[in-house]
Motif scaffolding. Structure first.
Motif, short mmCIF file in Angstrom:
data_model
loop_
_atom_site.label_atom_id
_atom_site.label_comp_id
_atom_site.label_asym_id
_atom_site.label_seq_id
_atom_site.Cartn_x
_atom_site.Cartn_y
_atom_site.Cartn_z
N GLY A 115 0.79 -1.23 0.00
CA GLY A 115 0.00 0.00 0.00
C GLY A 115 0.82 1.27 0.00
N VAL A 116 2.15 1.17 0.07
CA VAL A 116 2.99 2.37 0.09
C VAL A 116 3.64 2.56 -1.27
N ALA A 117 3.44 3.76 -1.84
CA ALA A 117 4.01 4.06 -3.17
C ALA A 117 5.43 4.58 -3.03
N ILE A 118 6.31 4.04 -3.88
CA ILE A 118 7.71 4.49 -3.89
C ILE A 118 8.08 4.80 -5.33
N PHE A 119 8.61 6.00 -5.56
CA PHE A 119 9.10 6.33 -6.90
C PHE A 119 10.55 6.75 -6.83
N GLU A 120 11.17 6.98 -7.98
CA GLU A 120 12.60 7.23 -8.20
C GLU A 120 13.35 5.89 -8.17
N SER A 121 13.92 5.57 -9.33
CA SER A 121 14.51 4.24 -9.50
C SER A 121 15.59 3.92 -8.45
N ALA A 122 16.45 4.90 -8.12
CA ALA A 122 17.50 4.59 -7.14
C ALA A 122 16.90 4.29 -5.77
N ALA A 123 15.88 5.07 -5.40
CA ALA A 123 15.22 4.84 -4.11
C ALA A 123 14.58 3.45 -4.08
N ILE A 124 13.97 3.06 -5.20
CA ILE A 124 13.32 1.74 -5.25
C ILE A 124 14.38 0.64 -5.12
N GLN A 125 15.51 0.82 -5.82
CA GLN A 125 16.56 -0.20 -5.75
C GLN A 125 17.10 -0.35 -4.33
N ILE A 126 17.30 0.80 -3.67
CA ILE A 126 17.81 0.77 -2.30
C ILE A 126 16.79 0.06 -1.40
N TYR A 127 15.54 0.40 -1.59
CA TYR A 127 14.47 -0.20 -0.78
C TYR A 127 14.40 -1.72 -1.02
N LEU A 128 14.42 -2.13 -2.29
CA LEU A 128 14.36 -3.57 -2.59
C LEU A 128 15.61 -4.28 -2.06
N GLY A 129 16.74 -3.60 -2.16
CA GLY A 129 17.98 -4.19 -1.64
C GLY A 129 17.89 -4.45 -0.15
N GLU A 130 17.46 -3.44 0.58
CA GLU A 130 17.36 -3.58 2.03
C GLU A 130 16.31 -4.62 2.43
N THR A 131 15.19 -4.60 1.72
CA THR A 131 14.05 -5.44 2.13
C THR A 131 14.22 -6.90 1.70
N PHE A 132 14.75 -7.12 0.49
CA PHE A 132 14.82 -8.49 -0.04
C PHE A 132 16.22 -8.92 -0.46
N GLY A 133 17.10 -7.95 -0.72
CA GLY A 133 18.37 -8.26 -1.36
C GLY A 133 19.44 -8.81 -0.45
N VAL A 134 19.48 -8.34 0.80
CA VAL A 134 20.56 -8.75 1.70
C VAL A 134 20.52 -10.26 1.92
N GLU A 135 19.32 -10.76 2.22
CA GLU A 135 19.21 -12.20 2.52
C GLU A 135 19.45 -13.07 1.28
N ARG A 136 19.35 -12.49 0.11
CA ARG A 136 19.60 -13.25 -1.13
C ARG A 136 21.00 -13.02 -1.68
N GLY A 137 21.83 -12.29 -0.95
CA GLY A 137 23.22 -12.06 -1.37
C GLY A 137 23.35 -11.11 -2.54
#
Ligand SMILES: N[C@@H](CCC(=O)N[C@@H](CS)C(=O)NCC(=O)O)C(=O)O
Length: 222
Positions: free
Chosen positions: A77-99
């Motif tokens: 339900g939360v909107a996120i725009f700006e590609s770099a911000a989205i990448q950082i968010y996805l990295g923190e939320t899903f990327g660390v545990e997947r290496g």
């Protein structure tokens, strides 16, 4: 689609990924985020936006990104725009545990450095070049001199990334990460648009390595 009937029974990561919607257009800045979503392997829904159609942009993006630009995501339900911000968010939320994204610390700092640099510095020169060359821009708003300066700036900035790849196969070291998917989509688009890569052999080889990944084929066919 998630087969869980109730959020209380989902594993936390599964629950988080369930409500991820990705707003995109093919061959656009959205390819950066698209690449990451494919590499993460998390479920997501897509909304394809016709960037040539003002009504479509307003209808689909109006409540998500007031800039009416792609990419954007809506997560829980939360909107996120700006590609770099989205990448950082996805990295923190899903990327660390997947290496695919560094844990907090100096390596995280290096990741942030390149993600922000790509958008603030490299993409700035690209968009200046486009604004002064694209046929869709009214001729009185274009300048050949400004286009030439922008084109030189692109090469100067590519040379910086070329230098960073001199001692490593990927932006952060020996393994690919979200930083590579972000820069790979951006620089891949530049190469596709006619920016010659011959003067940047490390970056060219890096791009070939990245573009041979299955995730890249998926976003090409979107
Ligand atoms: N700084 C933004 C730039 C996004 C952007 O410029 N997106 C373009 C596609 S490459 C767009 O949506 N254009 C639609 C339009 O100009 O109407 C980001 O990195 O997310």
């Amino acid at each position: 689609a998630c087969e869980c009937s109730g959020a209380r029974h989902c594993a936390p990561t599964h629950r988080r990924a369930m409500s991820l919607t990705f707003y995109f257009a093919p061959n656009s800045t959205a390819s950066t985020v698209h690449w990451t979503l494919e590499e993460l392997g998390i479920p997501y829904e897509t909304v394809r936006v016709d960037l040539q159609n003002e009504a479509d942009k307003k209808a689909k993006l109006g409540s998500v990104n007031p800039n009416l630009l792609v990419p954007a995501v809506v997560h829980e339900g939360v909107a996120i725009f700006e590609s770099a911000a989205i990448q950082i968010y996805l990295g923190e939320t899903f990327g660390v545990e997947r290496g695919l994204y560094p844990a907090p610390g100096p390596a995280r700092g290096e990741a942030l450095k390149w993600l922000v640099w790509c958008n603030v510095h490299l993409a700035e020169a690209t968009s200046r070049w486009q604004r002064n060359t694209r046929a869709q821009i009214p001729v009185e708003e274009r300048s050949a001199a400004a286009a030439a300066v922008a084109r030189k700036d692109i090469d100067k900035r590519l040379a910086i990334f070329e230098g960073a790849l001199a001692d490593r196969p990927y932006a952060l070291g020996s393994k690919p990460s979200i930083v590579d998917f972000h820069l790979g989509a951006a620089i891949g688009w530049m190469a596709f648009s006619g920016v010659a890569m011959e003067a940047f052999p490390h970056a060219r080889a890096w791009l070939e390595r990245l573009q041979s990944r299955p995730a890249f084929a998926k976003l090409r066919s979107a």
